[in-house]
Design an enzyme around this catalytic site. Structure first.
Site, PDB file in Angstrom:
ATOM      1  N   ASP A  21      -6.509  -1.363   8.964  1.00 57.00           N
ATOM      2  CA  ASP A  21      -5.776  -1.044  10.193  1.00 57.00           C
ATOM      3  C   ASP A  21      -6.773  -0.476  11.203  1.00 57.00           C
ATOM      4  O   ASP A  21      -7.180   0.679  11.100  1.00 57.00           O
ATOM      5  CB  ASP A  21      -4.666  -0.035   9.893  1.00 57.00           C
ATOM      6  CG  ASP A  21      -3.971   0.464  11.153  1.00 57.00           C
ATOM      7  OD1 ASP A  21      -3.929  -0.278  12.148  1.00 57.00           O
ATOM      8  OD2 ASP A  21      -3.490   1.616  11.141  1.00 57.00           O
ATOM      9  N   GLY A  77       1.081  -4.652  20.774  1.00 57.01           N
ATOM     10  CA  GLY A  77       0.026  -4.244  19.859  1.00 57.01           C
ATOM     11  C   GLY A  77       0.394  -4.526  18.420  1.00 57.01           C
ATOM     12  O   GLY A  77       1.549  -4.343  18.006  1.00 57.01           O
ATOM     13  N   ALA A  78      -0.596  -4.952  17.635  1.00 51.62           N
ATOM     14  CA  ALA A  78      -0.350  -5.308  16.238  1.00 51.62           C
ATOM     15  C   ALA A  78       0.219  -4.139  15.446  1.00 51.62           C
ATOM     16  O   ALA A  78       1.099  -4.315  14.601  1.00 51.62           O
ATOM     17  CB  ALA A  78      -1.641  -5.800  15.599  1.00 51.62           C
ATOM     18  N   ASP A  79      -0.265  -2.930  15.722  1.00 54.85           N
ATOM     19  CA  ASP A  79       0.222  -1.767  14.976  1.00 54.85           C
ATOM     20  C   ASP A  79       1.704  -1.537  15.216  1.00 54.85           C
ATOM     21  O   ASP A  79       2.445  -1.160  14.304  1.00 54.85           O
ATOM     22  CB  ASP A  79      -0.585  -0.523  15.336  1.00 54.85           C
ATOM     23  CG  ASP A  79      -0.664  -0.260  16.835  1.00 54.85           C
ATOM     24  OD1 ASP A  79      -0.389  -1.174  17.642  1.00 54.85           O
ATOM     25  OD2 ASP A  79      -1.022   0.875  17.216  1.00 54.85           O
ATOM     26  N   ARG A  80       2.152  -1.797  16.442  1.00 57.76           N
ATOM     27  CA  ARG A  80       3.560  -1.565  16.759  1.00 57.76           C
ATOM     28  C   ARG A  80       4.454  -2.609  16.100  1.00 57.76           C
ATOM     29  O   ARG A  80       5.546  -2.289  15.609  1.00 57.76           O
ATOM     30  CB  ARG A  80       3.740  -1.551  18.278  1.00 57.76           C
ATOM     31  CG  ARG A  80       2.875  -0.487  18.955  1.00 57.76           C
ATOM     32  CD  ARG A  80       2.913  -0.568  20.451  1.00 57.76           C
ATOM     33  NE  ARG A  80       4.186  -0.074  20.976  1.00 57.76           N
ATOM     34  CZ  ARG A  80       4.498  -0.100  22.266  1.00 57.76           C
ATOM     35  NH1 ARG A  80       3.645  -0.617  23.154  1.00 57.76           N
ATOM     36  NH2 ARG A  80       5.657   0.383  22.678  1.00 57.76           N
ATOM     37  N   GLY A 140      -7.508   0.922  14.608  1.00 58.90           N
ATOM     38  CA  GLY A 140      -6.924   1.538  15.788  1.00 58.90           C
ATOM     39  C   GLY A 140      -7.974   1.881  16.819  1.00 58.90           C
ATOM     40  O   GLY A 140      -9.175   1.656  16.623  1.00 58.90           O
ATOM     41  N   ASN A 197      -9.637   5.369  15.026  1.00 58.74           N
ATOM     42  CA  ASN A 197     -10.103   5.248  13.645  1.00 58.74           C
ATOM     43  C   ASN A 197      -9.703   3.908  13.051  1.00 58.74           C
ATOM     44  O   ASN A 197      -8.735   3.277  13.492  1.00 58.74           O
ATOM     45  CB  ASN A 197      -9.511   6.362  12.771  1.00 58.74           C
ATOM     46  CG  ASN A 197     -10.014   7.731  13.147  1.00 58.74           C
ATOM     47  OD1 ASN A 197     -11.206   8.002  13.098  1.00 58.74           O
ATOM     48  ND2 ASN A 197      -9.104   8.615  13.537  1.00 58.74           N
ATOM     49  N   ILE A 198     -10.463   3.499  12.036  1.00 58.92           N
ATOM     50  CA  ILE A 198     -10.102   2.344  11.218  1.00 58.92           C
ATOM     51  C   ILE A 198      -9.785   2.862   9.821  1.00 58.92           C
ATOM     52  O   ILE A 198     -10.577   3.606   9.235  1.00 58.92           O
ATOM     53  CB  ILE A 198     -11.233   1.302  11.149  1.00 58.92           C
ATOM     54  CG1 ILE A 198     -11.596   0.814  12.552  1.00 58.92           C
ATOM     55  CG2 ILE A 198     -10.824   0.120  10.264  1.00 58.92           C
ATOM     56  CD1 ILE A 198     -12.740  -0.176  12.586  1.00 58.92           C
ATOM     57  N   VAL A 199      -8.631   2.468   9.299  1.00 60.90           N
ATOM     58  CA  VAL A 199      -8.217   2.882   7.963  1.00 60.90           C
ATOM     59  C   VAL A 199      -8.316   1.686   7.022  1.00 60.90           C
ATOM     60  O   VAL A 199      -7.818   0.598   7.333  1.00 60.90           O
ATOM     61  CB  VAL A 199      -6.775   3.433   7.963  1.00 60.90           C
ATOM     62  CG1 VAL A 199      -6.355   3.827   6.550  1.00 60.90           C
ATOM     63  CG2 VAL A 199      -6.657   4.626   8.903  1.00 60.90           C
TER      64      VAL A 199
END
Length: 259
Positions: A6, A108-111, A8, A11-13
């Site tokens: 993920d 956004g992909a995260d959303r 962002g 940060n990248i997780v």
């Protein structure tokens, strides 16, 4: 074993899943200039510390709101794990939900991933609040369709703007004020009250307006790093779900494997 990435703005997780359970996760600052080899040196060593071999990774899925990071993360997957990664929202990893907004490709992909996970886990109409670099409010209807939302500056961005554009205000940490009073007796307390309680008031006000506009009961699901902090000082959240984005990626990967 699934590796979910993920990426962002801050940060990248990297998270490893065994089935639908997260075995472990690691976080690194987002830097679009970081190469696949640099990621690998860091990530493979961390995996070895946990007793995990690269050969145990059999699927990789990537979600990114930083387009410049996608190429190097893709090379990481292909070069060091021998896997072409799934890209969230593309190919067999399409969202699989209705994106009912004016420009669906701009979401956004995260959303989108949050919407998928939230609808899978919680019934009814939903408001998903994600505390990241920006704070987003996303509306998901009872059928799982994404209906729109709100983007607000994250609380750290708000504080950065306040400190960066004033000559004498000090840098302070984001934390709950020491009392419930909204009248500060010194500069630091006044800043913290303005940032913290101002942010709580913004969230409560926007959620009240969203619920009124929806016209039906809606659960509020909070995710992101600061969700737990705010949950202690407001009753607007029905659930705090720290792993929502990663679980959404795992759901997408599972669907893709069946396609």
């Amino acid at each position: 074993m699934l590796l979910a990435i993920d990426a962002g703005n801050t940060n990248i997780v990297f998270a490893l899943f065994e089935g639908q359970e997260i075995r472990t996760r690691w976080r690194i600052a987002t830097d679009p200039r970081r190469t696949a080899d640099q990621y690998a040196v860091w990530l493979v060593q961390l995996m070895e510390i946990e007793g995990i071999r690269s050969s145990q990774i059999d699927q990789v899925i990537l979600s990114s709101v930083v387009p410049r990071a996608v190429h190097n993360l893709t090379v990481l997957s292909e070069k060091y794990f021998g896997i072409s990664p799934l890209i969230a929202g593309e190919g067999v990893a399409q969202w699989g939900i209705e994106i009912d907004i004016d420009e669906p490709r701009s979401l956004g992909a995260d959303r989108a991933v949050n919407a998928i996970a939230a609808h899978t886990k919680y019934p009814g109409d939903l408001i998903v609040v994600d505390f990241g670099t920006a704070t987003t409010f996303d509306i998901v209807d009872f059928n799982g369709a994404y209906k729109g939302g709100i983007i607000a500056p994250g609380i750290n961005l708000s504080l950065d703007a306040l400190v960066g554009n004033t000559a004498k205000l000090p840098r302070i940490a984001i934390e709950a004020p020491r009392s419930d009073s909204v009248v500060g007796r010194n500069t630091e307390d006044q800043m913290l009250i303005g940032v913290f309680w101002g942010y709580v008031a913004m969230m409560e006000g926007l959620i009240a307006r969203i619920r009124s506009e929806i016209g039906r009961p809606a659960k509020v699901i909070a995710t992101g790093g600061l969700a737990i902090l705010f949950d202690k000082h407001t009753n607007i959240f029905d659930a705090v779900d720290a792993e929502l984005t990663l679980e959404g990626l795992a759901l997408l990967a599972e669907r893709a494997s069946r396609a």
